[in-house]
Enzyme design. Sequence first.
Site, PDB file in Angstrom:
ATOM      1  CB  SER A   1      -0.948   0.005   1.207  1.00  0.00           C
ATOM      2  OG  SER A   1      -0.225  -0.174   2.413  1.00  0.00           O
TER       3      SER A   1
ATOM      4  N   GLY B   1       4.647   0.530   0.461  1.00  0.00           N
ATOM      5  CA  GLY B   1       5.984  -0.001   0.210  1.00  0.00           C
ATOM      6  C   GLY B   1       6.225  -0.205  -1.277  1.00  0.00           C
TER       7      GLY B   1
ATOM      8  CG  ASP C   1      -4.375  -6.125   4.816  1.00  0.00           C
ATOM      9  OD1 ASP C   1      -3.915  -6.150   5.976  1.00  0.00           O
ATOM     10  OD2 ASP C   1      -5.277  -5.356   4.450  1.00  0.00           O
TER      11      ASP C   1
ATOM     12  CE1 TYR D   1       1.237   6.089  12.621  1.00  0.00           C
ATOM     13  CE2 TYR D   1       2.030   7.802  14.108  1.00  0.00           C
ATOM     14  CZ  TYR D   1       2.278   6.700  13.311  1.00  0.00           C
ATOM     15  OH  TYR D   1       3.557   6.201  13.208  1.00  0.00           O
TER      16      TYR D   1
ATOM     17  CG  ASN E   1      10.503  13.398  13.488  1.00  0.00           C
ATOM     18  OD1 ASN E   1      10.039  13.217  14.625  1.00  0.00           O
ATOM     19  ND2 ASN E   1       9.946  14.196  12.626  1.00  0.00           N
TER      20      ASN E   1
ATOM     21  NE  ARG F   1       2.278  21.001   9.030  1.00  0.00           N
ATOM     22  CZ  ARG F   1       2.687  19.867   8.486  1.00  0.00           C
ATOM     23  NH1 ARG F   1       2.193  19.464   7.339  1.00  0.00           N
ATOM     24  NH2 ARG F   1       3.583  19.116   9.082  1.00  0.00           N
TER      25      ARG F   1
END
Length: 307
Positions: free
Chosen positions: A31, A33, A53, A142, A171, A267
């Site tokens: 999806s 990768g 999946d 998330y 990160n 943001r």
Amino acid sequence: MICGGAGFIGSHLTDRLLADGHQVTVVDDLSNGRMENLAAATASGRCELIKLDVVDAQFGSLARSVRPEVIFNLAAQIDVRASVADPLRDVTANVLGTVAVLEAARHAGVRKVVLASSVAIYGPPKQLPVREDTPPRPLSPYAVSKLAGEFYLRQYHDLYGLETTALVLTNTYGPRQNPHGEAGVVAIFAAAMLTGRPTWVFGDGDNRRDYVFVADVVDAFVRAAGPAAAGQRINVGTGRGVTDLELHRAVAEAVGGAPEPQRAPPRLGDLPAMVVDASAAAEILGWRPRTSLADGLAHTVAALRDA
Ligand SMILES: NC(=O)c1ccc[n+]([C@@H]2O[C@H](COP(=O)([O-])OP(=O)(O)OC[C@H]3O[C@@H](n4cnc5c(N)ncnc54)[C@H](O)[C@@H]3O)[C@@H](O)[C@H]2O)c1
């Protein structure tokens, strides 16, 4: 077995495990990768890529036939904004997916499951750097899904004695990171600078993040595959905060010069700072980040130039 092994971090983990002499099965629905990420790995003859999946009913029988010693679960919907727009898709990949991996592991006699969790679980930190015992305040679907995955890991550890470790990644940057998505500011800056497109910094550019190079993250996964840290959460980061403007300057230097960034309004929901305390990783896993930001950016830019 690496679920999500065709992605950015998972493909580097695949390469490292092959270099260490292991046999690797990658399970990825592609999806996000890419098969190209595994070109060298599949050519080695010791890595099989299975397009599936992890939520699919076939995953359990696949795990029972492969019988891996360890499953690394990096398969996830990784975009925070996409999780807000479509929380059902997020919960399916990130929560159901993790439960599917744990169930498969239990029935396949797997020794250990290592999950890629995220600093997003902590929410706005009251104190920096953030330690593992900081009460989580997940602010996005998330983040909730990653935290739920961690709870399931703990539950399988306590109930079934399955060894589990959740690595809380900051990160992560490096070659193969997708510059087209919303995540991955290093890849976005570097790709824009190399093609002469403008770059953008939000607000004053003084938001601080903890950037860790992908090879170092992969080393933490390899160490977490051993018996240490069973049933635990472990932070993986450098402990050093780098502002958006500092990062912009560092990427510009790696690229060989670039114009100043454009400014956009701050943001909504962006945290001003996130830096982790990674001393538990040092004490329990013997892990330390080895790559300086300048070296990591040089590798990243070189890979982008070659692409
Ligand atoms: N990159 C970062 O900075 C960062 C930070 C914190 C946590 N993480 C976590 O690390 C992991 C890897 O992140 P990445 O940056 O390499 O992302 P990525 O999108 O490149 O890798 C995730 C992989 O999982 C696959 N996938 C998604 N849903 C799947 C499913 N249901 N079944 C099988 N495969 C599926 C995707 O195709 C992709 O290859 C993710 O779990 C992410 O949440 C990443």
